[in-house]
Motif scaffolding. Structure first.
Motif, PDB file in Angstrom:
ATOM      1  N   GLU A 169       0.733  -1.271   0.057  1.00 31.35           N
ATOM      2  CA  GLU A 169       0.117  -0.064   0.008  1.00 31.35           C
ATOM      3  C   GLU A 169       0.705   1.274   0.056  1.00 31.35           C
ATOM      4  OE1 GLU A 169      -3.947   0.650   2.358  1.00 31.35           O
ATOM      5  OE2 GLU A 169      -2.084   1.707   3.536  1.00 31.35           O
ATOM      6  N   ALA A 170       0.438   2.076  -0.884  1.00 31.47           N
ATOM      7  CA  ALA A 170       1.105   3.462  -1.083  1.00 31.47           C
ATOM      8  C   ALA A 170       0.117   4.622  -0.881  1.00 31.47           C
ATOM      9  CB  ALA A 170       1.832   3.477  -2.302  1.00 31.47           C
ATOM     10  N   THR A 171       0.701   5.954  -0.757  1.00 26.81           N
ATOM     11  CA  THR A 171      -0.123   6.716  -0.489  1.00 26.81           C
ATOM     12  C   THR A 171      -1.406   7.044  -1.796  1.00 26.81           C
ATOM     13  OG1 THR A 171       1.319   8.490  -1.466  1.00 26.81           O
ATOM     14  CG2 THR A 171       1.459   8.201   0.980  1.00 26.81           C
ATOM     15  N   HIS A 172      -1.057   7.054  -2.822  1.00 26.30           N
ATOM     16  CA  HIS A 172      -1.775   6.948  -4.014  1.00 26.30           C
ATOM     17  C   HIS A 172      -3.213   6.023  -3.940  1.00 26.30           C
ATOM     18  CE1 HIS A 172       0.287   3.913  -5.987  1.00 26.30           C
ATOM     19  NE2 HIS A 172      -0.733   3.397  -6.743  1.00 26.30           N
ATOM     20  N   HIS A 173      -2.859   5.053  -3.261  1.00 21.58           N
ATOM     21  CA  HIS A 173      -3.961   3.981  -3.135  1.00 21.58           C
ATOM     22  C   HIS A 173      -4.893   4.431  -2.015  1.00 21.58           C
ATOM     23  CE1 HIS A 173      -1.055   0.517  -3.791  1.00 21.58           C
ATOM     24  NE2 HIS A 173      -1.696   0.625  -4.902  1.00 21.58           N
ATOM     25  N   VAL A 174      -4.503   5.108  -0.977  1.00 20.34           N
ATOM     26  CA  VAL A 174      -5.389   5.667   0.128  1.00 20.34           C
ATOM     27  C   VAL A 174      -6.127   6.764  -0.440  1.00 20.34           C
ATOM     28  CG1 VAL A 174      -4.401   4.530   1.915  1.00 20.34           C
ATOM     29  CG2 VAL A 174      -3.476   6.640   1.427  1.00 20.34           C
ATOM     30  N   GLU A 175      -5.384   7.611  -1.049  1.00 19.09           N
ATOM     31  CA  GLU A 175      -5.930   9.144  -1.580  1.00 19.09           C
ATOM     32  C   GLU A 175      -6.829   8.830  -2.963  1.00 19.09           C
ATOM     33  OE1 GLU A 175      -2.177  11.195  -2.240  1.00 19.09           O
ATOM     34  OE2 GLU A 175      -1.789  11.416   0.096  1.00 19.09           O
TER      35      GLU A 175
END
Length: 213
Positions: free
Chosen positions: A13-19
């Motif tokens: 999981e990376a920030t672009h997934h949650v954003e």
């Protein structure tokens, strides 16, 4: 000659997934959950590879894959080789924009014809033919090396091209083929030491992520 095993890791999981923004070459970082998953991936790989075996490690040079590779490298005492050819597909002007922005504008590829050249109506989007050219070249170089235990850290979309390159699938066939694996997965590829045949032993294994909250 030893049997060769190539472990292909998709970054967790990376920030672009949650954003919920488009990834591609947008240089997102691992989240706290992703960093914990990277540790779980490293532990799973360490349990797979015999103690004392030589290990080589390659990674996409984007931040989220590089962070994952650094954790894996620490578990084996090796430094990753960062290679931009192992990057995710570039989504051009859509990168970093909300996923909904891309979904509303993307045009589906033709059912027949040259699907590999399709750019989806998005300015700057990298066609699959270009992704295949760079990923195949990287995998060929890695596979030419004599090391029996190799690890590649890449991205979910790029995984299809890594696997296809390993089994020497003709590039034109990739217009219809896909190998799906979730974030933080491990795919195990093996080359037989006698026949030199190549197999996909496990695709997208995620059992090691069970303890990651």
């Amino acid at each position: 000659m030893q049997m060769r095993t190539l472990y292909v890791v998709t970054h967790p999981e990376a920030t672009h997934h949650v954003e919920r923004v488009v990834g591609g070459w947008h240089d997102s970082a691992l989240t706290a959950r992703g960093a914990a998953a990277a540790q779980a991936i490293a532990s799973a790989l360490r349990a797979e590879v015999p103690d004392g075996a030589e290990v080589e490690l390659w990674s996409s040079d984007l931040q989220r894959t590089a962070q994952t590779a650094e954790v894996i490298g620490a578990a084996f005492g090796v430094r990753p080789v960062f290679d931009g050819r192992l990057r995710e597909k570039s989504f051009g002007e859509a990168e970093g924009k909300p996923q909904e922005w891309l979904d509303a504008r993307r045009i589906a590829p033709p059912a027949v014809g040259d699907r590999m050249a399709h750019t989806g109506g998005i300015a700057g989007l990298e066609p699959d033919s270009a992704v295949a050219q760079r990923v195949y070249a990287a995998v060929d170089e890695i596979a030419d090396r004599p090391c029996a235990h190799q690890i590649v850290v890449t991205h979910g979309y790029a995984l299809t091209f890594v696997v296809a390159a390993w089994v020497r699938m003709p590039v034109a066939s990739l217009g219809y083929a896909v190998f799906k694996a979730g974030s933080g997965s491990i795919t195990t590829l093996v080359e037989d030491d006698f026949y030199r045949s190549r197999a996909v032993v496990r695709l997208g294994e995620v059992g090691h992520l069970g303890s990651v909250g």
